[in-house]
Scaffold this active site. Structure first.
Site, PDB file in Angstrom:
ATOM      1  N   GLU A 125       0.851  -1.183   0.000  1.00  0.00           N
ATOM      2  CA  GLU A 125       0.000   0.000   0.000  1.00  0.00           C
ATOM      3  C   GLU A 125       0.890   1.238   0.000  1.00  0.00           C
ATOM      4  O   GLU A 125       2.108   1.122   0.189  1.00  0.00           O
ATOM      5  CB  GLU A 125      -0.905  -0.001   1.235  1.00  0.00           C
ATOM      6  CG  GLU A 125      -1.877  -1.156   1.292  1.00  0.00           C
ATOM      7  CD  GLU A 125      -2.777  -1.151   2.520  1.00  0.00           C
ATOM      8  OE1 GLU A 125      -3.556  -2.101   2.674  1.00  0.00           O
ATOM      9  OE2 GLU A 125      -2.686  -0.184   3.319  1.00  0.00           O
ATOM     10  N   PRO A 126       0.325   2.415  -0.205  1.00  0.00           N
ATOM     11  CA  PRO A 126       1.155   3.629  -0.170  1.00  0.00           C
ATOM     12  C   PRO A 126       1.979   3.752   1.111  1.00  0.00           C
ATOM     13  O   PRO A 126       3.100   4.258   1.086  1.00  0.00           O
ATOM     14  CB  PRO A 126       0.114   4.757  -0.295  1.00  0.00           C
ATOM     15  CG  PRO A 126      -0.993   4.150  -1.099  1.00  0.00           C
ATOM     16  CD  PRO A 126      -1.060   2.725  -0.641  1.00  0.00           C
ATOM     17  N   GLY A 129       4.954  -0.981   2.688  1.00  0.00           N
ATOM     18  CA  GLY A 129       5.824  -1.656   1.732  1.00  0.00           C
ATOM     19  C   GLY A 129       6.639  -2.693   2.473  1.00  0.00           C
ATOM     20  O   GLY A 129       6.182  -3.807   2.714  1.00  0.00           O
ATOM     21  N   THR A 156       1.200  -5.591  -9.955  1.00  0.00           N
ATOM     22  CA  THR A 156       1.519  -5.878 -11.349  1.00  0.00           C
ATOM     23  C   THR A 156       0.577  -6.933 -11.911  1.00  0.00           C
ATOM     24  O   THR A 156       0.268  -7.913 -11.237  1.00  0.00           O
ATOM     25  CB  THR A 156       2.976  -6.364 -11.469  1.00  0.00           C
ATOM     26  OG1 THR A 156       3.849  -5.327 -11.005  1.00  0.00           O
ATOM     27  CG2 THR A 156       3.340  -6.704 -12.902  1.00  0.00           C
ATOM     28  N   GLN A 284      43.305  -6.564 -21.955  1.00  0.00           N
ATOM     29  CA  GLN A 284      43.212  -7.095 -20.600  1.00  0.00           C
ATOM     30  C   GLN A 284      42.056  -6.488 -19.812  1.00  0.00           C
ATOM     31  O   GLN A 284      41.383  -7.187 -19.034  1.00  0.00           O
ATOM     32  CB  GLN A 284      44.534  -6.853 -19.859  1.00  0.00           C
ATOM     33  CG  GLN A 284      44.588  -7.530 -18.491  1.00  0.00           C
ATOM     34  CD  GLN A 284      45.881  -7.250 -17.770  1.00  0.00           C
ATOM     35  OE1 GLN A 284      46.053  -6.177 -17.192  1.00  0.00           O
ATOM     36  NE2 GLN A 284      46.816  -8.192 -17.806  1.00  0.00           N
ATOM     37  N   GLU A 368      10.412  -8.070  -3.583  1.00  0.00           N
ATOM     38  CA  GLU A 368      10.554  -9.255  -2.720  1.00  0.00           C
ATOM     39  C   GLU A 368      11.423  -8.955  -1.493  1.00  0.00           C
ATOM     40  O   GLU A 368      12.093  -9.830  -0.961  1.00  0.00           O
ATOM     41  CB  GLU A 368      11.137 -10.446  -3.492  1.00  0.00           C
ATOM     42  CG  GLU A 368      10.283 -10.948  -4.629  1.00  0.00           C
ATOM     43  CD  GLU A 368       8.967 -11.567  -4.175  1.00  0.00           C
ATOM     44  OE1 GLU A 368       8.780 -11.752  -2.955  1.00  0.00           O
ATOM     45  OE2 GLU A 368       8.128 -11.843  -5.033  1.00  0.00           O
ATOM     46  N   SER A 371      17.246  -4.859  -0.483  1.00  0.00           N
ATOM     47  CA  SER A 371      18.537  -5.348   0.016  1.00  0.00           C
ATOM     48  C   SER A 371      18.711  -5.026   1.495  1.00  0.00           C
ATOM     49  O   SER A 371      19.266  -5.831   2.263  1.00  0.00           O
ATOM     50  CB  SER A 371      19.683  -4.727  -0.792  1.00  0.00           C
ATOM     51  OG  SER A 371      19.699  -5.225  -2.110  1.00  0.00           O
ATOM     52  N   GLU A 372      18.220  -3.867   1.894  1.00  0.00           N
ATOM     53  CA  GLU A 372      18.359  -3.464   3.296  1.00  0.00           C
ATOM     54  C   GLU A 372      17.533  -4.359   4.216  1.00  0.00           C
ATOM     55  O   GLU A 372      17.972  -4.711   5.329  1.00  0.00           O
ATOM     56  CB  GLU A 372      17.936  -1.999   3.448  1.00  0.00           C
ATOM     57  CG  GLU A 372      18.883  -0.996   2.799  1.00  0.00           C
ATOM     58  CD  GLU A 372      18.813  -0.976   1.271  1.00  0.00           C
ATOM     59  OE1 GLU A 372      19.783  -0.516   0.641  1.00  0.00           O
ATOM     60  OE2 GLU A 372      17.793  -1.419   0.703  1.00  0.00           O
TER      61      GLU A 372
END
Length: 386
Positions: A125-126, A129, A156, A284, A368, A371-372
């Site tokens: 929701e707004p 999260g 989605t 290289q 999903e 990262s935090e």
């Protein structure tokens, strides 16, 4: 690394061929113009059994595990991450399987396995999260129905799906000490191509993850039959989190697929592009980039296989699932960025597909669980603060 069985290798190779021959050409054509994933492609995926990978055989699914699911997802993501995400629209209820009634299983799962009953997930929701327990959308019992009112975000495929799994608060008051309680899950069935009755929405403008639309939804007394409550009333939080290990492994697989696609494109370009009278692959600086990229991908893949094996063995591995999601998504952004660098100016144009891999890889660090959030979960486990 976990050794794949012959059957798993065949599944992997089949998905790789399908991606090379069907998914990648469509992505190269449609992503630059923000075109929709065609229904014909979804039907082809259904024929391959991709929407029923995790669904038990007794309901028409393949009855396979997280490893097979992630093998397919990785290969599809090499072509188009949105298509790799589409398979979750059929395997989406597997985390809720134990909570479903026998009648619900017999009605929904066979259709889902056939790709004829695909879903969208409406949890965020707004103001909810990463803090999922902060859900404010409410459902009120009215006779033999539930009436849902509130706002949802980041849904989605809300238009293209056959149902939306909506999470709403059914408890009268929010307990500050147990905010996760009182949330319930509802299956809101709807006509394909439309939003449900009582629901309006606006597309969210994104910088990537094209092929389908992500919506902001407003539910205004949206009616749902009482029989469409999934699991026990007030226990929806546990349904939302029940499948997180598999979902995070799936995101890791998509991340790895994107990184592999970037590496593939960088290798091909380095052999074609000539500067100072020779292939840039002979320099290289380029060779070492490619070596580093390949090593990071292989490390993430090994961790993903390990986590999937734990999931399929029934071993709890929420810490390891967070680790693979964190490592693979961070790796994917680095590797696709390096791939773009190998292509130079051409990489920063839509004439080459590496920019798509890069844009979509950036998203894997967010959905999903950011990262935090993964680092918080991992550190809580290690420090005994869970």
């Amino acid at each position: 690394m976990t050794e794949l069985t012959e059957e798993q290798r065949l599944i992997q190779e089949s998905a790789r061929t399908f991606t090379r021959e069907v998914v990648r050409p469509l992505a190269d054509k449609l992503d630059p113009v923000k075109g929709e994933i065609p229904r014909e492609l979804i039907e082809q995926m259904a024929e391959l059994g991709y929407f029923g990978i995790l669904i038990p055989e007794e309901y028409g699914g393949l009855g396979l595990g997280a490893l097979e699911y992630c093998l397919v997802a990785e290969e599809l993501a090499r072509g188009w991450m949105s298509v790799a995400s589409m398979i979750a629209r059929g395997n989406a209820l597997i985390g809720s399987l134990k909570a479903m009634t026998p009648e619900q299983k017999s009605v929904y799962l066979p259709r889902m396995a056939q790709g004829d009953f695909l879903g969208a997930f409406s949890l965020s929701e707004p103001d909810a999260g990463s803090d999922v327990a902060n859900i404010s959308c409410r459902a009120k019992r009215v006779g033999d129905e539930w009436e849902i009112t509130g706002n949802k975000y980041w849904c989605t495929f809300a238009d293209g799906a056959d149902f939306i799994m909506v999470f709403a608060r059914t408890g009268a008051e929010v307990d500050p000490k147990a905010r996760h309680k009182g949330i319930s899950a509802f299956m809101v069935e709807k006509p394909r191509g439309q939003l449900p009755q009582g629901v309006s929405g606006s597309p969210i403008p994104k910088i990537g993850y094209f092929g389908w639309t992500t919506w902001e939804l407003a539910l205004d007394k949206c009616r749902v039959p009482a029989a469409n409550l999934i699991g026990e009333e007030g226990k929806g939080f546990y349904l939302a989190t029940a499948g997180l290990e598999t979902a995070r492994a799936h995101t890791a697989a998509r991340s790895i697929g994107l990184a592999q696609a970037g590496l593939d494109d960088a290798i091909a370009y380095s052999k074609e592009r000539r500067q100072f009278g020779q292939q840039i692959a002979s320099f290289q600086a380029i060779r070492f980039k490619i070596a580093s990229m390949a090593t990071e991908i292989e490390a993430a893949r090994a961790l993903m296989y390990s986590v999937c094996s734990k999931i399929d063995s029934g071993v709890r591995c929420d810490k390891e699932a967070s680790m693979v999601k964190l490592f693979a998504s961070e790796m994917s952004e680095r590797v696709t960025s390096e791939a773009l660098q190998v292509l130079g100016g051409g990489g920063y144009t839509t004439l080459n597909q590496v920019e798509r891999h890069w844009r979509d890889a950036r998203l894997t660090k967010i959905f999903e669980g950011t990262s935090e959030i993964q680092m918080r979960i991992i550190s809580d486990h290690l420090l005994g603060r869970g």
